[in-house]
Design an enzyme around this catalytic site. Structure first.
Site, PDB file in Angstrom:
ATOM      1  N   GLY A 114       0.836  -1.200   0.000  1.00 44.54           N
ATOM      2  CA  GLY A 114       0.000   0.000   0.000  1.00 44.54           C
ATOM      3  C   GLY A 114       0.867   1.245   0.000  1.00 44.54           C
ATOM      4  O   GLY A 114       0.598   2.224  -0.711  1.00 44.54           O
ATOM      5  N   THR A 135       7.940  -5.615   5.073  1.00 41.44           N
ATOM      6  CA  THR A 135       6.745  -6.291   5.580  1.00 41.44           C
ATOM      7  C   THR A 135       7.113  -7.714   5.957  1.00 41.44           C
ATOM      8  O   THR A 135       7.936  -8.343   5.287  1.00 41.44           O
ATOM      9  CB  THR A 135       5.580  -6.348   4.567  1.00 41.44           C
ATOM     10  OG1 THR A 135       4.605  -7.306   5.034  1.00 41.44           O
ATOM     11  CG2 THR A 135       5.984  -6.793   3.172  1.00 41.44           C
ATOM     12  N   ASP A 137       5.172  -9.998   5.494  1.00 41.79           N
ATOM     13  CA  ASP A 137       4.458 -10.856   4.531  1.00 41.79           C
ATOM     14  C   ASP A 137       5.305 -11.238   3.309  1.00 41.79           C
ATOM     15  O   ASP A 137       4.972 -12.182   2.594  1.00 41.79           O
ATOM     16  CB  ASP A 137       3.185 -10.153   4.030  1.00 41.79           C
ATOM     17  CG  ASP A 137       2.258  -9.765   5.162  1.00 41.79           C
ATOM     18  OD1 ASP A 137       2.339 -10.397   6.224  1.00 41.79           O
ATOM     19  OD2 ASP A 137       1.459  -8.830   4.988  1.00 41.79           O
ATOM     20  N   MET A 179       0.682 -15.411  10.146  1.00 38.78           N
ATOM     21  CA  MET A 179       0.239 -14.253   9.353  1.00 38.78           C
ATOM     22  C   MET A 179       0.725 -14.366   7.904  1.00 38.78           C
ATOM     23  O   MET A 179       1.288 -15.373   7.503  1.00 38.78           O
ATOM     24  CB  MET A 179       0.743 -12.968   9.991  1.00 38.78           C
ATOM     25  CG  MET A 179      -0.109 -12.485  11.132  1.00 38.78           C
ATOM     26  SD  MET A 179       0.456 -10.849  11.663  1.00 38.78           S
ATOM     27  CE  MET A 179      -0.949 -10.339  12.648  1.00 38.78           C
ATOM     28  N   GLY A 180       0.555 -13.299   7.144  1.00 37.81           N
ATOM     29  CA  GLY A 180       0.994 -13.298   5.747  1.00 37.81           C
ATOM     30  C   GLY A 180       0.034 -12.586   4.828  1.00 37.81           C
ATOM     31  O   GLY A 180       0.255 -12.517   3.630  1.00 37.81           O
ATOM     32  N   GLU A 232      -2.962 -17.358   7.424  1.00 39.93           N
ATOM     33  CA  GLU A 232      -4.223 -16.686   7.794  1.00 39.93           C
ATOM     34  C   GLU A 232      -5.106 -16.382   6.584  1.00 39.93           C
ATOM     35  O   GLU A 232      -6.316 -16.265   6.698  1.00 39.93           O
ATOM     36  CB  GLU A 232      -3.929 -15.377   8.540  1.00 39.93           C
ATOM     37  CG  GLU A 232      -3.233 -14.338   7.673  1.00 39.93           C
ATOM     38  CD  GLU A 232      -3.064 -12.973   8.334  1.00 39.93           C
ATOM     39  OE1 GLU A 232      -3.616 -12.738   9.417  1.00 39.93           O
ATOM     40  OE2 GLU A 232      -2.368 -12.124   7.730  1.00 39.93           O
TER      41      GLU A 232
HETATM   42  O1  F6P Z   1       1.056  -6.812   6.687  1.00 34.79           O
HETATM   43  C1  F6P Z   1       1.454  -7.294   7.914  1.00 34.79           C
HETATM   44  C2  F6P Z   1       0.301  -7.900   8.633  1.00 34.79           C
HETATM   45  O2  F6P Z   1       0.753  -8.302   9.908  1.00 34.79           O
HETATM   46  C3  F6P Z   1      -0.406  -9.048   7.925  1.00 34.79           C
HETATM   47  O3  F6P Z   1       0.307 -10.246   8.027  1.00 34.79           O
HETATM   48  C4  F6P Z   1      -1.736  -9.034   8.631  1.00 34.79           C
HETATM   49  O4  F6P Z   1      -2.745  -9.604   7.832  1.00 34.79           O
HETATM   50  C5  F6P Z   1      -1.982  -7.560   8.831  1.00 34.79           C
HETATM   51  O5  F6P Z   1      -0.717  -6.939   8.821  1.00 34.79           O
HETATM   52  C6  F6P Z   1      -2.670  -7.180  10.129  1.00 34.79           C
HETATM   53  O6  F6P Z   1      -2.970  -5.825  10.064  1.00 34.79           O
HETATM   54  P1  F6P Z   1      -3.286  -4.867  11.299  1.00 34.79           P
HETATM   55  O7  F6P Z   1      -1.966  -4.472  11.917  1.00 34.79           O
HETATM   56  O8  F6P Z   1      -3.938  -3.694  10.681  1.00 34.79           O
HETATM   57  O9  F6P Z   1      -4.145  -5.634  12.241  1.00 34.79           O
END
Ligand code: F6P
Length: 343
Positions: A114, A135, A137, A179-180, A232
């Site tokens: 983003g 990131t 991810d 996560m990911g 996830e």
């Molecule tokens: O992009 C990093 C991440 O931790 C993803 O793995 C996860 O889906 C998302 O951010 C969670 O976002 P937030 O911090 O807005 O809860």
């Protein structure tokens, strides 16, 4: 001697280990090597809208290499996104005005997909922008890897190692959700590093009857515990927590004892791994070099072992997902790891 260049740095999107190492890499190279002035912008793009800044000195940049999170703070503000009721967002205009009011000659945006998208749009608006991909991810297009990913894989792998203990002692199926976002990089790498028996990633369509079958066959072979690593972002018809969904279904279909663990934000916390510290430092130093050369509109990247850059216009907002023929998947399959699909 002309006026020193003045650059701004911000971190946006989810935090991850290595952001401070990147801030230090840019800042120290800019100040020590190029004699630039460096302004830290607080809380992502919101700091540019609200003029929340701090002058970054060499002293302020010392002692942060090993720190998790970001000393600048972060937010998920997307300045080009329209708010309810607005026809167009006025934030890009405010950002442009504030960029000039701060006397900036360049802006470094540290963030994920983003953020790189926003950075490319700001570059189109005429600002001198450099992106740095970060990131956990690992899903930013245009670079082999992002910092934060290696640290997250360490944390997830260590957790899987620990869960092995209980799985073994209690003869259980342990389901671990990592996560990911919509990519399966963390699940694939931590699953393989942690010796997962089943690894479910969003890029491969899974069949829970088949997963149940795999687990029953393991049990019949005398392998009385199993490790199932779940990304996830897998397709989840109930739109619930993916790990809980998979665990419940497996229990129902096999009658085996199943437990579920969600690793969540632990994967984003703490000190960066040595690999991430080095990667972030390389990215940061390269960003400062590009600025010194007056080369803007790029995202720094790693290609093979080379630090390089790709046009923001190409990289911004594009996802890098796990290819279904990824070497690690092929190797895993040949060793009996199931990816949830009927091969
Ligand atoms: O992009 C990093 C991440 O931790 C993803 O793995 C996860 O889906 C998302 O951010 C969670 O976002 P937030 O911090 O807005 O809860």
């Amino acid at each position: 001697m002309g006026k020193p260049m003045r650059i701004g740095i911000l971190s946006a999107g989810g935090d991850c280990p290595g952001i401070n190492a990147a801030i230090r890499g840019i800042g120290k190279t800019a100040i020590v090597n190029y004699g630039m002035e460096v302004v830290g912008i607080s809380n992502g793009f919101s700091g540019l809208v609200n003029m929340e800044t701090v002058q970054l000195t060499e002293n302020l940049l010392s002692g942060i290499l090993t720190l998790g999170g970001t000393i600048l703070g972060t937010s998920r503000m997307k300045p080009f996104r329209k708010e309810d009721g607005d026809t167009v967002s006025d934030k890009p205009l405010v950002i442009k005005k504030n960029y000039h009011a701060l006397g900036l000659d360049g802006l470094v945006c540290i963030g994920g997909n983003g953020t790189q998208k926003t950075a490319s749009l700001l570059a189109k608006e005429g600002l001198n922008v450099i992106g740095i991909p970060k990131t956990i991810d690992n899903d930013v297009w245009g670079t082999d890897t992002t910092f934060g990913f290696d640290s997250a894989v360490w944390i997830a792998t260590e957790a899987i190692d620990r869960l092995h203990t209980t799985a073994n002692s209690h003869k259980r199926v342990m389901v671990i959700e990592v996560m990911g976002h919509t990519a399966g990089w963390i699940a694939l790498y931590s699953g393989m590093a942690g010796g997962g028996d089943v690894i479910l990633i969003p890029e491969i369509e899974y069949d829970l009857d088949h997963v149940a079958d795999v687990l029953m066959k393991r049990s019949q072979k005398g392998k009385d515990y199993s490790i199932v690593v779940v990304a996830e972002g897998i397709e989840n018809p109930k739109n619930k927590n993916a790990g809980a969904f998979v665990a419940k279904k497996i229990m129902k279909k096999t009658n085996l004892e199943v437990r579920e663990t969600v690793l969540g934000y632990t994967q984003r916390g703490g000190s960066p791994s040595p690999f991430d510290r080095i990667l972030a430092t390389r990215y940061g130093a390269h960003a400062a070099e590009l600025i010194n050369q007056g080369r803007f509109g790029y995202m720094v990247a790693i290609n093979g072992n080379n630090t390089t850059e790709v046009p923001l216009e190409e990289a911004g907002g594009k996802l890098k997902l796990v290819p279904s023929n990824h070497e690690l998947i092929e190797r895993g399959r040949r060793m009996g790891v199931s990816f949830g699909d009927v091969e």
